[in-house]
Scaffold this motif. Structure first.
Motif, PDB file in Angstrom:
ATOM      1  N   LEU A  96      54.422  43.482  31.281  1.00  0.00           N
ATOM      2  CA  LEU A  96      54.086  42.887  32.501  1.00  0.00           C
ATOM      3  C   LEU A  96      52.927  43.189  33.655  1.00  0.00           C
ATOM      4  N   LEU A  97      53.652  45.300  33.905  1.00  0.00           N
ATOM      5  CA  LEU A  97      52.472  45.558  34.627  1.00  0.00           C
ATOM      6  C   LEU A  97      51.480  45.710  34.122  1.00  0.00           C
ATOM      7  N   SER A  98      50.495  45.282  33.776  1.00  0.00           N
ATOM      8  CA  SER A  98      49.052  45.075  33.345  1.00  0.00           C
ATOM      9  C   SER A  98      48.765  43.938  34.337  1.00  0.00           C
ATOM     10  N   PHE A  99      49.183  42.565  34.459  1.00  0.00           N
ATOM     11  CA  PHE A  99      48.617  41.666  35.646  1.00  0.00           C
ATOM     12  C   PHE A  99      48.608  42.966  37.295  1.00  0.00           C
ATOM     13  N   ASP A 100      49.170  43.730  36.827  1.00  0.00           N
ATOM     14  CA  ASP A 100      48.642  44.860  38.619  1.00  0.00           C
ATOM     15  C   ASP A 100      47.003  44.948  39.429  1.00  0.00           C
ATOM     16  N   VAL A 101      46.352  44.224  37.833  1.00  0.00           N
ATOM     17  CA  VAL A 101      44.757  44.426  37.840  1.00  0.00           C
ATOM     18  C   VAL A 101      44.303  43.039  39.470  1.00  0.00           C
ATOM     19  N   PHE A 102      45.682  42.701  39.347  1.00  0.00           N
ATOM     20  CA  PHE A 102      45.375  41.634  40.716  1.00  0.00           C
ATOM     21  C   PHE A 102      45.528  42.493  41.927  1.00  0.00           C
ATOM     22  N   ASP A 103      46.253  43.114  41.751  1.00  0.00           N
ATOM     23  CA  ASP A 103      46.216  44.019  43.571  1.00  0.00           C
ATOM     24  C   ASP A 103      45.166  44.558  43.222  1.00  0.00           C
ATOM     25  N   TYR A 104      44.303  45.366  42.141  1.00  0.00           N
ATOM     26  CA  TYR A 104      42.789  46.108  43.036  1.00  0.00           C
ATOM     27  C   TYR A 104      42.347  45.670  43.434  1.00  0.00           C
ATOM     28  N   PHE A 105      42.336  43.652  42.812  1.00  0.00           N
ATOM     29  CA  PHE A 105      41.310  42.728  42.711  1.00  0.00           C
ATOM     30  C   PHE A 105      40.866  42.846  44.750  1.00  0.00           C
ATOM     31  N   TYR A 106      42.424  42.196  44.953  1.00  0.00           N
ATOM     32  CA  TYR A 106      42.788  41.679  46.402  1.00  0.00           C
ATOM     33  C   TYR A 106      43.414  43.203  47.605  1.00  0.00           C
ATOM     34  N   GLN A 107      43.203  44.358  46.846  1.00  0.00           N
ATOM     35  CA  GLN A 107      43.272  45.429  47.985  1.00  0.00           C
ATOM     36  C   GLN A 107      41.068  45.493  48.129  1.00  0.00           C
ATOM     37  N   ALA A 108      40.548  45.521  47.032  1.00  0.00           N
ATOM     38  CA  ALA A 108      39.645  46.225  47.159  1.00  0.00           C
ATOM     39  C   ALA A 108      38.794  44.557  47.985  1.00  0.00           C
ATOM     40  N   LYS A 109      39.542  42.991  48.512  1.00  0.00           N
ATOM     41  CA  LYS A 109      39.013  42.401  49.169  1.00  0.00           C
ATOM     42  C   LYS A 109      40.224  42.276  50.221  1.00  0.00           C
ATOM     43  N   ASN A 110      40.449  43.019  50.688  1.00  0.00           N
ATOM     44  CA  ASN A 110      41.242  43.246  52.311  1.00  0.00           C
ATOM     45  C   ASN A 110      41.880  42.003  51.873  1.00  0.00           C
ATOM     46  N   GLU A 111      42.202  41.678  51.228  1.00  0.00           N
ATOM     47  CA  GLU A 111      43.324  40.245  51.302  1.00  0.00           C
ATOM     48  C   GLU A 111      44.879  40.043  50.321  1.00  0.00           C
ATOM     49  N   VAL A 112      45.194  41.651  50.917  1.00  0.00           N
ATOM     50  CA  VAL A 112      46.701  41.094  49.485  1.00  0.00           C
ATOM     51  C   VAL A 112      48.235  40.948  49.928  1.00  0.00           C
ATOM     52  N   GLN A 113      46.952  39.799  51.282  1.00  0.00           N
ATOM     53  CA  GLN A 113      49.029  39.472  50.999  1.00  0.00           C
ATOM     54  C   GLN A 113      48.256  38.035  50.080  1.00  0.00           C
ATOM     55  N   LYS A 114      48.092  37.789  49.230  1.00  0.00           N
ATOM     56  CA  LYS A 114      47.456  36.845  48.032  1.00  0.00           C
ATOM     57  C   LYS A 114      48.851  36.998  46.908  1.00  0.00           C
TER      58      LYS A 114
END
Length: 448
Positions: A123-141
């Motif tokens: 399940l933690l493989s979906f942490d990739v979306f964290d990386y994406f939103y961190q780079a976009k400064n949209e971590v609230q998503k």
């Protein structure tokens, strides 16, 4: 710095929820199931965390850097990373299952607890979306669904304590929390119009591997010397000693959330600043190191004198040695705070192998001291090993710095006067963030 607070506010919400609500919940569970069962659960967590670190493959930091530097490739980067992580997660799960069958087949509790916990690696493989939103400064998503499900499941776990739930009930609940969280994040990501399965690229996978392999080994080594003490306690000591140690370490390690939040929030901005203004970039690193040192020192001092009372209130009399273990283990916070900042600096400078060498040195010291002290001192020996190994990591990072900047920066971090000025600066930035945050909330309320 003002922008950092704006972008990291949601991260703080997540970490503070886990710091306070999570600690109270896990303490209730620990008191309910007792030190032996709590030790077995933490054995499963430690084993799957170490093996699961293989599935991260060092991609967490590299993906953020790649998305910031090459936004035109962002969908391809995320899709390829998810393919890598998911495949590696399945392999890591099977490896965990093989280990527990080989070493703990005599105990069904160990078997079931470890196998269920190992499912979390996939399940933690979906942490990739964290990386994406961190780079976009949209971590609230990602933070909003994470915090929502976390709080909801803390309430559910509390109800299971009241209704006399077993260890396996709590293990399954932790799995269900992750499953629902990442399904929600995946749906949101796809609804935004991002492509996923159709843009997986073999050339992108090769490129990511080329840059991430030193960080992969670094991540594995970090988790080894974070979690190896728990595996060694289970092997050289008893599950009860492991339970007492894990109870104390849970309190101490919760403070690691603070440097993690800063590191996550700072990385995209520091990558950009490194190319725009070197002087400003180094000043930011200096301020980060100084605040890390003084904040972690204050935490260590306060927690040392209150450790016995804190563990007694949280865990009761079933964990008698957790207080003394906490009073030692908490001092690892100082090198942890500093090494987080130093490793980010080395990452930005492209010195991936320096982080790897420092982690190797820390692991060797950690295992050696654990083997030496655990048989006679139990959890206290493991706590001493943790503090010593982190100190070695920090020292190695500074000594091996090829830029020559870190020796000067670490000397400046000891200045109380500069630390006071930094504190005032941070308070002003925090006030500005709070004002902006409340303004956004009011505007959204008025437009409803």
């Amino acid at each position: 710095m003002h922008k950092i607070f704006k972008n990291s506010g949601w991260l703080l919400v997540d970490k503070l929820a886990r710091l306070f609500i999570g600690l109270i919940t896990i303490a209730m569970i620990a008191r309910h199931i007792g030190p032996e069962a709590f030790g077995i659960w933490n054995y499963a967590i430690a084993l799957t965390a170490i093996v699961g670190s293989l599935a991260i493959l060092g991609l967490d930091k590299v993906v953020v850097k790649e998305v910031v530097s090459h936004p035109e490739r962002q969908d391809r980067i995320i899709a390829s990373t998810l393919a890598i992580r998911f495949t590696a997660g399945i392999v890591a799960f099977l490896f965990c299952a093989a280990i527990v069958f080989a070493t703990k087949r005599h105990s069904q509790v160990y078997l079931y607890c470890t196998i269920i916990t190992a499912l979390n690696i996939i399940l933690l493989s979906f942490d990739v979306f964290d990386y994406f939103y961190q780079a976009k400064n949209e971590v609230q998503k990602v933070i909003i669904p994470k915090v929502s499900f976390f709080v909801a499941f803390c309430i559910i776990k509390t109800l299971f304590v009241y209704f006399d739930g077993s260890l396996l009930h709590f293990v399954w609940l932790s799995f269900a929390e992750l499953l629902l969280t990442y399904l929600t994040i995946l749906i949101f990501y796809l609804k935004e119009g991002h492509r996923l399965f159709t843009v997986i690229s073999l050339s992108e996978i090769k490129h990511l591997f080329l840059h991430s392999w030193p960080l992969m080994f670094t991540g594995i080594l970090i988790l080894l010397y974070v979690k190896a003490d728990q595996l060694l306690l289970d092997t050289l000591g008893t599950s009860v000693q492991l339970g007492e140690y894990a109870a104390a370490a849970r309190i101490s390690e919760l403070w690691y959330a603070l440097p993690t939040v800063l590191a996550t929030a700072l990385l995209p901005g520091l990558i950009s600043k490194r190319h725009e203004n070197t002087s400003s970039y180094l000043q930011a690193i200096e301020r980060w190191l100084r605040l890390s040192f003084w904040v972690s020192l204050a935490i260590a001092v306060v927690m040392t004198f209150s450790s016995a009372r804190v563990t007694e209130v949280l865990y009761g009399v079933q964990f008698p040695r957790s207080g003394i273990i906490l009073s030692i283990h908490i001092w690892a916070n100082i090198p942890v705070f500093l090494s987080t900042a130093l490793m980010q600096y080395q990452l930005i400078e492209g010195a991936y192998k320096t982080n790897l060498y420092a982690s190797c040195a820390g692991l060797v010291v950690n295992i050696a001291i654990n083997i030496l002290l655990i048989p006679s001192m139990g959890g206290v020996g493991a706590a001493i090993a943790t503090v010593a190994s982190y100190m070695v990591v920090v020292s190695t990072l500074v000594v091996m710095d090829k830029t020559g900047q870190l020796i000067s920066l670490t000397q400046k971090m000891l200045s109380p006067a500069l630390a006071l000025a930094d504190t005032r600066y941070m308070i002003d930035a925090l006030k500005l963030f709070a004002d902006n945050f409340l303004t956004v909330i009011r505007e959204k309320h008025l437009t409803k």
